[in-house]
Structure formats: structure tokens, C-alpha cells
Write an enzyme that holds these catalytic residues in place. Structure first.
Site, PDB file in Angstrom:
ATOM      1  N   ARG A 177       0.827  -1.204   0.000  1.00 27.24           N
ATOM      2  CA  ARG A 177       0.000   0.000   0.000  1.00 27.24           C
ATOM      3  C   ARG A 177       0.869   1.264   0.000  1.00 27.24           C
ATOM      4  NH1 ARG A 177      -0.706   4.890   2.397  1.00 27.24           N
ATOM      5  NH2 ARG A 177      -0.113   3.922   4.381  1.00 27.24           N
ATOM      6  N   ASP A 178       1.523   1.532   1.102  1.00 27.07           N
ATOM      7  CA  ASP A 178       2.261   2.784   1.247  1.00 27.07           C
ATOM      8  C   ASP A 178       3.431   2.841   0.268  1.00 27.07           C
ATOM      9  OD1 ASP A 178       3.159   5.184   2.232  1.00 27.07           O
ATOM     10  OD2 ASP A 178       4.035   4.359   4.049  1.00 27.07           O
ATOM     11  N   HIS A 201       6.077   4.199  12.795  1.00 30.14           N
ATOM     12  CA  HIS A 201       6.225   4.157  11.341  1.00 30.14           C
ATOM     13  C   HIS A 201       7.322   5.162  10.984  1.00 30.14           C
ATOM     14  CE1 HIS A 201       4.297   3.775   7.189  1.00 30.14           C
ATOM     15  NE2 HIS A 201       5.144   4.794   7.039  1.00 30.14           N
ATOM     16  N   HIS A 219      10.568   6.771   8.929  1.00 31.10           N
ATOM     17  CA  HIS A 219      11.169   6.887   7.599  1.00 31.10           C
ATOM     18  C   HIS A 219      12.676   7.029   7.739  1.00 31.10           C
ATOM     19  CE1 HIS A 219       7.608   7.975   4.771  1.00 31.10           C
ATOM     20  NE2 HIS A 219       7.275   7.033   5.629  1.00 31.10           N
ATOM     21  N   CYS A 251      11.306   8.375  -1.662  1.00 24.02           N
ATOM     22  CA  CYS A 251      11.060   9.587  -2.427  1.00 24.02           C
ATOM     23  C   CYS A 251      11.764   9.446  -3.764  1.00 24.02           C
ATOM     24  CB  CYS A 251      11.617  10.795  -1.697  1.00 24.02           C
ATOM     25  SG  CYS A 251      11.349  10.725   0.072  1.00 24.02           S
ATOM     26  N   ASN A 269      10.275   5.195   3.353  1.00 26.98           N
ATOM     27  CA  ASN A 269       9.982   4.169   4.341  1.00 26.98           C
ATOM     28  C   ASN A 269      11.223   3.380   4.767  1.00 26.98           C
ATOM     29  OD1 ASN A 269       7.103   4.198   4.752  1.00 26.98           O
ATOM     30  ND2 ASN A 269       6.896   3.611   2.607  1.00 26.98           N
TER      31      ASN A 269
END
Lengths: 311, 311
Positions: free
Chosen positions: A13-14, A213, A215, A246, A255
Site C-alpha cells: 500500500r504505502d 512508522h 522513515h 522519495c 519508508n
């Protein structure tokens, strides 16, 4: 420090929603299958946001209906509003009996500007909508996870008061979310800040109700995970291969890569239930599917080790 | 945890010696100048190993003689043997009065196979030679730093008994090294292992006598730094931009990037004396000089932020 840690996989998903290339539905399901086969027990599979916003995940219903049943593995899909919840319900009805567990995730930001850019609403307005949406999801028998973005900092506002996140977490838990994931959306977090944020939450949430979560945009993700482990957190989100980094700069990361996280947890003797070799195979598959070198470091180190000399 | 941390910059030596492209002497000196201007107070400038082994640093004498005098900044050069020490002495004599402080660094591995491949000797033979070399350097008025490689693991032997490193550190300190840097040469270290290694050294060394030289090959470098900080370590090695990463795979990393380290230390409120913006400028210079995108994450994040939209 807990002995057992849950690795919450967000790649399908992400990760995929931030990739330029839209991955075909069958390939998404192959990736999800590889992740489940590697032992990941919580996998975020897709998002029922409008396909106009995120065309990469326009097949949310097809993916959800076809999720592979793997013993112990449950899935999560993002649900932005009542319409998304209806679409999810239709997909689940189509899947029928024997379908693996699927839960809903709702989301907002700790900073006003990011929330407005992302959801076109104030934080208060979004919370107001979630006061209807979360109970509606629960009423359909779904477990609900909450996401709070920009907890460590906002791309528009800079530093964010950790008290904001603490209040939002408290609201989401009160609404019935079983867990809230705190997102370092732009990867600015450092360990003492992580400890401060978690310290504020200690009186408001049990450890298993909080996930981190992180990064890895500035290389600090695993240092923040270590701080989180020391503060009792037992669930960490990560994305296979660092998928969803990115794409604006070569080598730039978003992530935290699942392989990096599992490598460190394994080395610390913490149980994740994940098979690192199978995880690397899933990372290699993810890399083939998106057609670019992924930023995950342990993945690249393992692939380089496996490559013939000079290859 | 100490309030003040020393960032020991290894890019001009450990970084450039692993780059395919040999950087011209004037460019090396420009990079060293930029690093000193950013506030780095300990910079490893070159190596007096044989130019046949490391042609990238064949200009060690020229670099050493021309090191920029910056208030508070001292330099370090690697010295493998008596011949290297003689070459260093000649270079320093040529530089004359007013030259900035230069110290010598000696090195070996904790694992036999790596030491043999690197130095063509057993660890015991190397220690025997250092019993003459370190006092000879001290006799010339040089401070001496020691390096122990493969402390966390060996590319040939796998896991390494931390007791080996502890014994070697004790020997090097007894010989008169003022500090010994422990290297995670292949980037396999995880935080509990780092704590175990440092725990073994607690009785044998004062905190300031130990430095950590972590590699970020699997994304764990800053988590290990955090563990080191918590164990009282106050000196950490890093390489500008992550220079000297493993060029075998795109995106693969070796040395911890100085920008990532300083970013985290700044965020934790620890004083380094380093100006992050000037450090990023030095990283951008390093990237231009070697002609490839460097793996340092904070560097890439900052360069992407600075780039025009869509750039």
C-alpha cells in the site's frame, strides 16, 4: 524490552502508492503472497481512497477480494471515508467465506497544513468524521487501526508539538482503534525526540496500542526503532525494500526497509517470525515489479553477496 | 551520555581509497579544507601505505605537507610500517613550522583471515611489528591512534569473538595509542552486540580511549551509534557523504555518512562543533569530485530539498 516484535508490512500500500509505475493486480498479489510466505503476519494490502487521487491502487477491491489466505496473516486496507468503507464491504462480501481477516485503517496528520493538503480538511474536521467512520467500521465487524502522520515534523510547518499527536492518539483509541501508528512522514526524527513522544503517550496508551512508522530519509530510522524498543513499543511499520522512497532523488529513502528492520531485530535476538532469506526474495521481487533499484540497504547487501564476483 | 561528541572524519582517507576514481591532490586538499571549515576537528587525511597497494593515495606526502592550518583541527594519516613512518616524517619535515598537528594511525584486524588478506601476516605477527612501530612514532613526537577492523564480523570467517578485539585494544593502549577505533568493516553489527563488545572493554579502557567506526551496509550504523552513546562512547568515525561505500552495487553503503551522524547528534542536542549546512556543502563537493551519487541519506535529502521543484 519485549522479546517478540511485530513487523507491520506497508509495502503493497504505502510503497506502491508512491511508485511512478502502476503494478498490475496479479503482480501485487504475487508480492503480497511472497510477503506472507516470508512470515509477515500483518500486511497493509491496498487503499480505498479515490482512484482519482491514487490511480496506482485503483484495484483495491480486486486485490482485497483475492488476498491469499495464509495461516496467521491478516491484512489491512486504508479507508478514508464512508464511501471507502462501503467499497471495502462490497469487496469483502464478494470474497465470501474462508477469506483471510482484513481490517480497516483510518488516517490523519498531526499538523494542520499537512492534513489540509492531504485531506482538504482541518484536523478537527477529520476527527469529527472519524467519530462516525470508526464506529461504522467496528459495526461491520472490522478491527480499525489509526495512522497519525507528521508526528516528528511537517514538511510545511517544521517542528510539530508532540502534544498534538498525543491528543489525536487518545481520541483514536477512545473511538475504538486497537492500535495507532505514529508516522515520521518526512524522516526527521531522532531518538531523544522519539522518547519524548512515547513518554507523552505512556499514560494514555498501552505499549501494544502504539506502532512506530519511521522513515529512513536521513538514516535515523533504526536508531528511532531502537529508542522505541527501549520504550516498550512492540510494533514497527516497514516497507519491503524501502519501497515508496522519495523518487525525487537517486538513493533518497522514505519508508524504513523491512529487510533492514528484520536484520536488526534478528541480530538483537528479538522474535519476529519472519524468515530473512524469504524476505530478501520478496524484496528482489518488489524490485523487479517496480523496475528500479530499491533503497533498502540489507536487500542490496544481500543481493550483492548473492551476485557472482564482478557482477 | 556525554554532552559533547567528537565526529572523526575519515572521508579523505578511508573514503577516497575505496573510490574507483583517483581524485587530484588539489581537489583532495579542497575537500579537506571544506571539512575543516565545517567544524570537523579530527580529519583522517591520507595513508602512507605503499602506492602499489592504494594508488588513489599515492600523493600522501603532498597532501600531508599541504594540510590547511585551521584552529583546533588536527589530522591523522595511516602508517602501516617503519617505511611509512619514515615517509610521514619526511613529509612533516618538509612542511616545517606552523604546520597543523598530524598524528599517525596503525591498524590490524580482529579476525585472522582478514588480517592475512590485508596485511599478509597473522594478527600476532602484526602486533609484534606494532610493538616497534608505535613506540617509534611516539618517539618522533606523534600521537598514535589504533584501528581494529572486523570487530563485529569478518567477510571470510563470519562472527568474530569480541574477546579478540578486547585483547587487541588492550595491547594497543598498552603500547601507547591514545585511542583505538573499533571497525564494523562489513556493516553487520546490531545494537546488543555493540553493547556486549563495549561491555568487555569497560574494564580495559576509559570511554575516550574508544571510538566506533560503524558501517551502514544494512542500515544499522546509527542504531549502533545510539547504543555506543548510551555506553559512554564519545568519538564516532564517519565519512563525508558515505564516501567509500561498496561500489559493487548501486545504493550499497559502506561507511556511515558524516551528515547522517551529525544530523542525529544535533537532533539529540549533543554538541559536535560541526555546522550541518557547511557539512552538506562539503558532501556536495565530495560528490562532484568522485563523480557519482554518494549514498549519504541526509546529504541526498538536503540536496533534494535545495533543488528547484521537479529538479
Amino acid at each position: 524490552m519485549a522479546h517478540r516484535v511485530t513487523v507491520y508490512e506497508v509495502g503493497p500500500r504505502d510503497g506502491l502508492q508512491n511508485e511512478a509505475r502502476t503494478v498490475p493486480t496479479a503482480d501485487k498479489l504475487a508480492l503480497i503472497g511472497a510477503l506472507a510466505a516470508a512470515g509477515l503476519r500483518r500486511i497493509e494490502a491496498s487503499s480505498f481512497v479515490s482512484p482519482r487521487w491514487i490511480p496506482q491502487l485503483a484495484d483495491a477491491a480486486e486485490v482485497t477480494a483475492a488476498l491469499p489466505a495464509v495461516d496467521g496473516t491478516s491484512y489491512v486496507v486504508l479507508v478514508p471515508n464512508a464511501k471507502g468503507l462501503d467499497r471495502l464491504a462490497v469487496a469483502l462480501a464478494r470474497a465470501g467465506e474462508g477469506h483471510p481477516p482484513v481490517e480497516a485503517a483510518v488516517f490523519l496528520s498531526a499538523s494542520e497544513t499537512h492534513n489540509r493538503k492531504n485531506l482538504n480538511r482541518t484536523v478537527a474536521e477529520t476527527l469529527g468524521e472519524l467519530e462516525a467512520l470508526v464506529p461504522a467500521a467496528l459495526a461491520r465487524g472490522l478491527r480499525v487501526r489509526g495512522y497519525v502522520s507528521t508526528v516528528w515534523g511537517c514538511p510545511y510547518e517544521g517542528p510539530v508539538d508532540p502534544g498534538r499527536a498525543a491528543e489525536i492518539v487518545e481520541r483514536l483509541l477512545a473511538l475504538g482503534c486497537h492500535q495507532v501508528s505514529l508516522g515520521d512522514t518526512i524522516g526527521v526524527g531522532t531518538p531523544n525526540q522519539t522518547r519524548r513522544i512515547l513518554g507523552l503517550l505512556r499514560a494514555r496508551a498501552r505499549p501494544e496500542q502504539i506502532a512506530l512508522h519511521m522513515h529512513d530519509t536521513r538514516g535515523t530510522a533504526l536508531a528511532n526503532v531502537l529508542a522505541g524498543l527501549e520504550e516498550g513499543v512492540t510494533t514497527f511499520d516497514a516497507s519491503i525494500g524501502g519501497l515508496g522512497g522519495c523518487p525525487y532523488a537517486p538513493g533518497a529513502s522514505g519508508n524504513l526497509a523491512t529487510e533492514d528492520l528484520v536484520y536488526m531485530l534478528d541480530g538483537m535476538g528479538l522474535e519476529t517470525g519472519v524468515d530473512f532469506r524469504k524476505l530478501v526474495a520478496a524484496g528482489a521481487l518488489a524490485q523487479r515489479l517496480v523496475g528500479r533499484t530499491l533503497p533498502g540497504k540489507a536487500l542490496q547487501a544481500e543481493l550483492a553477496r548473492a551476485a557472482p564476483a564482478g557482477g
